[in-house]
Design a protein around this motif. Sequence first.
Motif, PDB file in Angstrom:
ATOM      1  N   ASN A 169       0.176  -1.171  -0.035  1.00 35.96           N
ATOM      2  CA  ASN A 169       0.294  -0.146  -0.023  1.00 35.96           C
ATOM      3  C   ASN A 169       0.724   0.966   0.367  1.00 35.96           C
ATOM      4  OD1 ASN A 169      -2.354   1.755   0.418  1.00 35.96           O
ATOM      5  ND2 ASN A 169      -1.388   1.856   2.587  1.00 35.96           N
ATOM      6  N   SER A 170       0.644   1.956  -0.560  1.00 33.21           N
ATOM      7  CA  SER A 170       0.721   3.664  -0.782  1.00 33.21           C
ATOM      8  C   SER A 170       0.799   3.999  -2.657  1.00 33.21           C
ATOM      9  CB  SER A 170       2.760   2.834  -1.189  1.00 33.21           C
ATOM     10  OG  SER A 170       3.495   3.781  -0.372  1.00 33.21           O
ATOM     11  N   PHE A 179       0.347  -1.907   5.006  1.00 31.53           N
ATOM     12  CA  PHE A 179       0.371  -1.738   4.998  1.00 31.53           C
ATOM     13  C   PHE A 179       1.793  -2.580   6.152  1.00 31.53           C
ATOM     14  CE2 PHE A 179       2.698   0.856   9.191  1.00 31.53           C
ATOM     15  CZ  PHE A 179       2.182   2.408   8.247  1.00 31.53           C
ATOM     16  N   GLU A 195       6.408  -1.969   5.800  1.00 32.60           N
ATOM     17  CA  GLU A 195       7.233  -1.724   7.001  1.00 32.60           C
ATOM     18  C   GLU A 195       7.804  -3.341   6.183  1.00 32.60           C
ATOM     19  OE1 GLU A 195       4.916  -1.505   9.830  1.00 32.60           O
ATOM     20  OE2 GLU A 195       4.980  -0.157  10.558  1.00 32.60           O
TER      21      GLU A 195
END
Lengths: 250, 250
Positions: free
Chosen positions: A108-109, B152, B156
Amino acid sequence: MSREEKPNTAILSRALPRKKQGLSPCAACEVRHLAVCSALKTDDLDELDAILTRRDLSAGDTLFDEGEPARNVYNLTSGCLKLYKLLPDGRRQVTGFLFAGDFVGLANSDDYIYSAEAVTQVALCRFEKHKLDHLMNTHLSLEKRLLGMARFELVEAQEQILMLGRKTAMERIASFILMLSDRAQRRDEPADPVKLPMSRNDIGDYLGLTTETVSRTITRLRKNGIISLDSDRSITIKQRETMNDIAEGF
Amino acid sequence: MSREEKPNTAILSRALPRKKQGLSPCAACEVRHLAVCSALKTDDLDELDAILTRRDLSAGDTLFDEGEPARNVYNLTSGCLKLYKLLPDGRRQVTGFLFAGDFVGLANSDDYIYSAEAVTQVALCRFEKHKLDHLMNTHLSLEKRLLGMARFELVEAQEQILMLGRKTAMERIASFILMLSDRAQRRDEPADPVKLPMSRNDIGDYLGLTTETVSRTITRLRKNGIISLDSDRSITIKQRETMNDIAEGF
DNA sequence: CGATACATTGAGGTTTATCAATTTGTGTGG
DNA sequence: CCACACAAATTGATAAACCTCAATGTATCG
């Protein structure tokens, strides 16, 4: 840049659109069962087909660069793609190699968090993000499928983290070869010999090692009779049990 | 095992169920906006409350072990939890530190792919997987939220992979301290000073380093005036810009 | 206040990186 | 199809970063 083998047309053709009694080209896609697309019933595939664009890349071509706005996601239908991140001084970390059926862009981004470059000739289906999002609202199975894929990628990321944080060069190489073998098998390709379409440098940047260390380590495995190097950038695993033990750190 | 500070009751109380004019205890949860739970409207929170069990752990307690059947998922409401994987000879890779609002168990598998152990006193909400799955079917926002969280976490993970594969000890330490700072801020806690509730050994196992290297590197940052060590296991970042540059590899 | 775990510091070793040379492979053009 | 040019892979010698082992200092908890 293109020191790559010529495209394997036998494999490429697997995903080519072939109109079959009025069905969507997606219905004929041979990697559908591996991809996001398996989330949809055959009858709904034309909805998928309607929002995708097919695209080919040659070895060395860039699909997108880290930091670009991430408007599209992709499904790889053949070939091998590498994802990588760069540090300012040029150090590179390859975060993944993708093959037929793999999905590009789950992370996600708003912007791409890595660059994507073709390792071999590559064929892919491009989706505009917002269109796929929209399709997700009417086809919940699609969302479930993406969640499942994201979870699976998380599992793989944990393995990669363990490898980079705590395994020796030898253990990393063994893990890597076995991973490629397992993934080939999941794509209904032979588990052995294992094709290594990427360069030693790419492998090093994936494993957190240098080209030289990769080369030396592979040589060591070969001299110990655990693997053998075939002519065509592929490796035969002679002693799979030993490889497993090495990879797991025994 | 419990060399940990006494529980911070001010923080612990944030997630304690407080019956408020007939609303679900979840409605009073102060970390709700950080957690999965934010996916549900206040009115639907009692459905969530109905399927969860609250649980506390002391520092050093094990929540579950790698390889166990993964029947539950958890939402952390206070404290710090570490996730780790082991190699047969005892080498350990800490794959993550979790804090208030973080979700445990997104990675898909029938069995847990890592062990989870409390670093400090911890409070969490336990969900049986199948019950949460069931709730997902009636509340689609929940599924969307989980997909968002998984994505997300993938972002990371990519960062962690870059760090482990290509960053020096100094760069890893700087990245780590800044990450803890950023995450504290996201939880509406001060970005500075940064609390490091985990041991040097845990930090080493997270960064792919030894205790000694972690210690030496932190000392070096301190002697250069870039950080200072406070008494209570926390660090003040004196030169944040310098830290950023170090972390990014400039 | 004492015992114990944790953190820091030091000396020396090991693995992997770096730099350099050579060999092998690949694609191109004659 | 062969020869050439260039890129990639391999191998060797040396260096650096980090690890290991060991000792000392410092928190922490009963």
